[in-house]
Design a protein around this motif. Sequence first.
Motif, PDB file in Angstrom:
ATOM      1  N   SER A  64     -13.607  69.877 -37.265  1.00 21.39           N
ATOM      2  CA  SER A  64     -13.443  70.132 -38.769  1.00 21.39           C
ATOM      3  C   SER A  64     -12.175  70.336 -39.415  1.00 21.39           C
ATOM      4  CB  SER A  64     -14.441  71.164 -39.153  1.00 21.39           C
ATOM      5  OG  SER A  64     -14.070  72.310 -38.305  1.00 21.39           O
ATOM      6  N   GLU A  65     -11.127  70.581 -38.258  1.00 24.57           N
ATOM      7  CA  GLU A  65     -10.061  70.753 -39.038  1.00 24.57           C
ATOM      8  C   GLU A  65      -9.348  69.440 -39.417  1.00 24.57           C
ATOM      9  OE1 GLU A  65      -6.876  71.567 -35.631  1.00 24.57           O
ATOM     10  OE2 GLU A  65      -8.072  70.432 -34.268  1.00 24.57           O
ATOM     11  N   GLU A  91     -20.004  76.455 -38.953  1.00 22.01           N
ATOM     12  CA  GLU A  91     -20.718  77.609 -38.379  1.00 22.01           C
ATOM     13  C   GLU A  91     -21.423  77.045 -37.175  1.00 22.01           C
ATOM     14  OE1 GLU A  91     -23.765  78.260 -41.446  1.00 22.01           O
ATOM     15  OE2 GLU A  91     -22.236  78.751 -43.074  1.00 22.01           O
ATOM     16  N   GLY A  92     -21.178  77.879 -36.075  1.00 19.61           N
ATOM     17  CA  GLY A  92     -21.698  77.460 -34.848  1.00 19.61           C
ATOM     18  C   GLY A  92     -20.870  76.455 -34.213  1.00 19.61           C
ATOM     19  N   LYS A  93     -21.892  75.346 -33.559  1.00 18.11           N
ATOM     20  CA  LYS A  93     -20.793  74.178 -32.926  1.00 18.11           C
ATOM     21  C   LYS A  93     -20.947  73.180 -33.933  1.00 18.11           C
ATOM     22  CE  LYS A  93     -22.256  75.787 -28.354  1.00 18.11           C
ATOM     23  NZ  LYS A  93     -23.029  75.378 -27.003  1.00 18.11           N
ATOM     24  N   SER A  94     -21.413  73.111 -35.074  1.00 18.72           N
ATOM     25  CA  SER A  94     -21.489  71.957 -35.927  1.00 18.72           C
ATOM     26  C   SER A  94     -20.156  71.865 -36.432  1.00 18.72           C
ATOM     27  CB  SER A  94     -22.482  72.017 -37.190  1.00 18.72           C
ATOM     28  OG  SER A  94     -22.308  71.194 -37.943  1.00 18.72           O
TER      29      SER A  94
END
Length: 479
Positions: free
Chosen positions: A98-99, A110-113
């Motif tokens: 996501s970065e 949130e979490g691994k998503s």
Amino acid sequence: MLEVRALGLESRMHNSLGLSDAWTYAPGQQSTGPHHSVDFTILPNSKLFALAYNENSNESSVMRASKDKEEEATWNKHFKNCDPEKQVLKVFMYDLPSEFHFELLGWKPEGKSVWPDIRAKVPEYPGGLNLQHSIEYWLTLDLLNSEFAEKLRGRSAVRVRNSSEADVLFVPFFSSICYNRYSKLKPNQKKSTNYLLQEKLVKFLIAQEEWKKFGGRDHIIVAHHPNSLLDARMKLWPAIYILSDFGRYPPTIANVEKDVIAPYRHVIRSFVDDSSDFDSRPTLIYFQGALYRKDGGIIRQELFYMLKDEKDVHFSFGSVRKDGIKQATKGMHSSKFCLNIAGDTPSSNRLFDAIASHCVPVIISDEIELPYEDVLDYSEFCIFIRTSDALKKNFLINLIRSIGKEEWTRKWKRLKEVENFYEFRYPSKDNDAVQMIWQAVSRKVPAMRRKLHRARRFSRTIVSGQGKVMSVDIPRNFW
């Protein structure tokens, strides 16, 4: 004799469906398209074919003609979804950390998503001028949403999870906002976040088997801001870029043959329920923006001095600060013609602001490339003037004054017809900017595949005349 009649009818039916002789299928064959298949075993049992055998039928010719038309309409409806131009593009999207995307907007995973739950809340893109280069944001949202959409109608692209099934592979890096917000060094940084992410992206991509397969030539990378991907573009050049123009790219890195030009997202307010006309728009020519630009933008200064004293011309400096967008919206909505003059680069969002305002664009930019120009005739709603002509004394003002009410109204109506092609929305709608960009990508795929296939002709290990084994690589200058 009977066989000849049947074949003749088959040919007539093919013609009525818009199928050439080359589009002949054996029973059970499938359409060449990626999504729709046609079971041609239905043909021998068709009522159309039964007519060929019914020489002694008591039906009148009128009744037979009526049935012919009914069957033809049924088949036309059946084949409508098989139009190659309406095929849905299959896109594999990398699950990049996501970065590279939504974290740049302030979203926290949130979490691994690595992806936000867009059914619950869609992370917002920063406003102001940031929005004009937000193309990768809208395309990414559209692919994420395609997994939840129940129907494909109006959709030009759909996400697939298996890269081997994909037509193209999409790289979800928000490069424009990364440049706008993260190109400056933070305290204790030796390299900017913008530079570091590009470095990571290149390292990641060239290590992927999908990239190695064709050297990245089937990958889609968005670099809409002219300064985005400055460090990575020379290394990822085989990919299909989605750009605003080619102003800062050498032709060996980006060109109209392999890459896609996407519109800016306009920043002024759209002219909804526009009931204006030629007479109700008091300003003849409108321009508001930066007057002092480098490169090709020097013409702005020249035109300012040529037009500043014309009483029905608004030509002034302006920016988005304070009420700049509000003023520009009001000015463009009340003007007949809006100037789109080359700036630091050949393009600007001013053209798309003009389209949203139904203010006939006057384009003075010799090197400009336009979105969807392979399917859209801009001369129907724009005026083009060469830079050399625009700088001639009185040429521009005399040309614009010579355009009468009838011609202007014709272009104004066409602007209202095409404005949807430049609107970015979530969820995306049929033939809006998001879908039009995917369609433009689709039109690049056949040529890309052809080049890949031709390049692979001699890419196998061969035996030379001396009995030595040689390896022949794909040409480096692929495009």
